[in-house]
Design a protein around this motif. Structure first.
Motif, mmCIF file in Angstrom:
data_model
loop_
_atom_site.group_PDB
_atom_site.id
_atom_site.type_symbol
_atom_site.label_atom_id
_atom_site.label_comp_id
_atom_site.label_asym_id
_atom_site.label_seq_id
_atom_site.Cartn_x
_atom_site.Cartn_y
_atom_site.Cartn_z
ATOM 1 N N GLU A 44 0.829 -1.195 0.000
ATOM 2 C CA GLU A 44 0.000 0.000 0.000
ATOM 3 C C GLU A 44 0.869 1.252 0.000
ATOM 4 N N HIS A 45 0.270 2.379 -0.364
ATOM 5 C CA HIS A 45 0.952 3.660 -0.242
ATOM 6 C C HIS A 45 0.848 4.116 1.214
ATOM 7 N N GLN A 47 0.242 6.868 2.645
ATOM 8 C CA GLN A 47 -0.908 7.738 2.940
ATOM 9 C C GLN A 47 -2.221 6.957 2.993
ATOM 10 N N ASP A 48 -2.299 5.848 2.245
ATOM 11 C CA ASP A 48 -3.522 5.045 2.240
ATOM 12 C C ASP A 48 -3.644 4.171 3.484
#
Length: 708
Positions: A44-45, A47-48
């Motif tokens: 995942e990123h 920020q996510d």
């Protein structure tokens, strides 16, 4: 503590560039921020990831274990853990990782956030033995734990029982002018020469681990390496270790100008004699608790204790001895309470306790009994034994008041009523509630003696085959033959046995008594008579359950193949891995296992595949609706079909009508029981019943859990 405060500049560099994953979460496990390495592990990123619960990235079968660990971290400041868990990547791939965690405390030592670090276990290491992997895990966990403590913005020290320093963080090095190697193994007095602290005098770890006894900081001077003295406040927290007792010391550096203000604040909030909260702080915490209770629609209890005839002790031995006794009273109260409870000295010889999360007001009486029992041993006053008692008053939110003033006033009024009756007792503010609680305490006391007084008896209910003509089994039910009240319904006292921790002892008595009785019947013409014993979740979770079961079988001479244990689904749900091992060891003895009340709880087909289940019991609630209620018919048909396909026997409970019997017979249910065939009966009547109903086939005696 804000995220920005935790991720200060030195730690943020370490956070962003670490080769292993790090996630900062709140006390509920919701991730506040995660570093790039963690994001790569889950696909995942970064920020996510923020705002998602950490459990989202743990495989389903291990979510419960990780959830329990997170709760344990919050409940026990400075605790840490390391363990292997399967981590889920965004693409569905599961990776075995080493998960380590610890709490990040605020300046008072209370846990504020959770720091979790995740490192993928290399493929080559997975094949290594558990001992080697555990050693690596311990080293890794310790390293990450200390890196976290290095990031907190105040000095932290570790000391052992000998008051010698075992570790300091970076902020302590800056504050005291030493590098860690200069202080390792040296006495704590090097930094705090005026400190008077005796760890060996601590009788109980609760003094430093329990939030109810959050001991106020020690106000002393710290000695810098250059000889300059600084006023500080020291807060001690105990760390649970297997082979030793260590302490964490949080240090608050005070300025000379603020030292007096801090000392004044300390006096304003804490009792100087017992070092417990005082009335002001207790009432403030009670106010916050009322707000939480209102929001969560829960009850809370306020207890006020007044020590009986304490003035006589002061008059006889002096105020110094009286103060020492007050300290010991405070310690005894702490030893009786949960970590989540709040304790204070209101003044003179009066104490108060705040109980949050109370589901039933009457259960507060259990706490009261522990307090009364805590005063049963004498207090040592000038080398003499002195017996003290307490008068206790209780009020309950929201029944007895909706605000601090009324709850306190009503608890004190109830305490005065107890005192008027001679002390060494308690009263609820509400008369009806007080009567119920006293009745409950009376039952508690009598239950403790019921087994030794041989007041427990077993009744038996026959179980028949599908035709309803052959007796196949007997179910034995626990009864309490009270000397004054007669037979007490099981639903009245069985839950109390669980709550009081007596269920294991009583359960073993049931098992031993039933095995002995069935063995006797086998010798009187029922040679193949079988026995099934229902065991509680607490009983079967005992580490020596299998050994104890084997011992009872040997003592009574009953063949293990003649025994069946009956369990509920709660046994399977609570620590499934442990339950699986225990049930497998039971099955290896030759004992069969029945799953009771199937379909009423968290029924799962996985249970039937995973655990050695030989019998399913259809709950009486489904049988009751047969043959007219479509839902009950569908559920019963499904259970019977499932059991047939798996080769599992089915027993229907609560058969009371001919229509129910006909339906079950036509749908090939193996065995039935209920009032249609016979009611429960004592052993003497059972013997006559067996003779009268002998049909050439030996009955199967069944001892279940305790049903009405």
């Amino acid at each position: 503590m804000a995220e920005e405060e935790i991720l200060n500049l030195p730690f943020r560099y370490f956070f962003n560039n670490a080769a292993f994953g790090i996630a900062l979460a709140d006390q509920e496990g919701v991730i506040l921020t995660a570093n790039p390495a963690f994001a790569r592990l889950v696909g995942e990123h970064p920020q996510d990831i923020s705002g998602r619960n950490f459990l989202r990235f743990i495989s389903t079968e291990k979510k419960g274990d990780v959830r329990d660990i997170l709760v344990g971290l919050v409940d026990s400041p400075f605790q840490k853990f390391h363990a292997e868990f399967p981590l889920i990547h965004k693409n569905g791939q599961i990776r075995l990782v080493l998960l380590a965690g610890t709490t990040i405390p605020d300046t008072t030592g209370k846990p504020r956030n959770i720091m979790l670090s995740v490192a993928e276990i290399p493929t080559g290491m997975i094949s290594q033995d558990n001992q080697m992997r555990a050693a690596v895990a311990e080293e890794y966990s310790e390293l990450q734990y200390r890196k976290v403590l290095d990031s907190v913005p105040y000095p932290v020290l570790f000391v052992n029982d000998q008051q010698r320093i075992t570790w300091i963080n970076k902020h302590a090095e800056l504050s005291f002018g030493y590098v860690m190697l200069e202080l390792l193994g040296r006495p704590l007095a090097v930094l705090f020469p005026e400190l008077s602290w005796e760890p060996d005098a601590v009788k109980d770890d609760r003094e430093f681990t329990s939030p109810v006894s959050e001991k106020p900081p020690y106000a002393v001077y710290a000695m810098h390496k250059n000889g300059v003295r600084h006023p500080v406040m020291l807060d001690f927290m105990n760390i649970d270790n297997a082979n030793r007792r260590d302490w964490v010391i949080n240090v608050q550096i005070l300025s000379e100008t603020n030292a007096r203000e801090d000392a004044s604040s300390y006096i304003s909030w804490y009792d100087p004699v017992t070092r417990l909260y005082n009335r002001v702080l207790f009432q403030e915490r009670l106010g916050h608790a009322i707000t939480r209770a209102e929001r969560e629609e829960k009850k809370l209890g306020v207890l006020v204790l007044d020590i009986d005839r304490f003035k006589q002790l002061n008059d006889s031995y002096g105020y110094e001895a009286g103060n020492q006794s007050l300290k010991e009273i405070g310690d005894r109260i702490i030893s009786c309470m949960r970590k989540s409870d709040t304790i204070a000295r209101l003044g003179s010889d009066q104490f108060a306790i705040l109980l949050e999360g109370v589901d039933q007001a009457e259960r507060i009486s259990t706490v009261v009994q522990k307090l009364i029992d805590g005063f049963s041993n004498p207090f040592s006053v000038q080398n003499e034994d002195v017996y003290l008692t307490a008068s206790i008053g209780l009020s309950v939110y929201p029944v007895d008041g909706l605000d601090v003033e009324n709850l306190m006033k009503n608890a004190e009024s109830a305490m005065l009523l107890s005192k008027k009756e001679g002390g060494n007792g308690f009263h609820f503010y509400t008369r009806e509630m007080s009567a119920r609680a006293k009745e409950r305490m009376q039952i508690d006391r009598e239950l403790h003696h019921a087994l030794n007084r041989e007041e427990f008896v077993l009744h038996y209910q026959p179980m028949l085959d599908a035709s309803g003509k052959k007796t196949i089994a007997l179910e034995a039910l626990l009864r309490w033959n009270h000397p004054d009240k007669g037979l007490i319904p099981p639903l009245t006292f069985i839950p109390l046995l669980e709550e009081l921790g007596l269920i294991v002892q009583v359960g073993n008595w049931i098992l031993r008594t039933a095995c002995r009785h069935i063995k006797s019947l086998q010798g009187n013409g029922y040679g193949q008579l079988r026995l099934a014993v229902n065991v509680s979740a607490r009983q079967i979770s005992q580490h020596d359950f299998s050994d104890n079961l084997k011992k009872i079988l040997q003592e009574t001479g009953l063949d293990p193949k003649a025994l069946e244990l009956e369990i509920t689904e709660s046994v399977l749900i609570q620590n499934a891995d442990k339950s699986e091992k225990i049930l497998e060891s039971v099955a290896e003895l030759g004992v069969s296992i029945a799953l009771d009340d199937f379909g009423t709880g968290y029924s799962s087909l996985a249970y039937l595949k995973r655990f050695p289940i030989h019998t399913l019991k259809i709950d009486r609630n489904f049988v009751k609706g047969l043959p007219d209620k479509r839902d009950d018919v569908a559920i019963t048909d499904a259970i019977l079909a499932l059991a047939r396909s798996l080769g599992i026997k089915v027993v229907a409970e609560g058969v009371e009508t001919e229509e129910q019997h006909a339906f079950l017979r036509n749908h090939h249910c193996h065995q039935m029981q209920g009032f249609l065939f016979a009611r429960p009966m004592p052993s003497e009547e059972l013997d006559r019943w067996l003779v009268a109903n002998r049909s050439g086939r030996t009955p199967h005696v069944h001892l279940p859990r305790h049903k009405p």
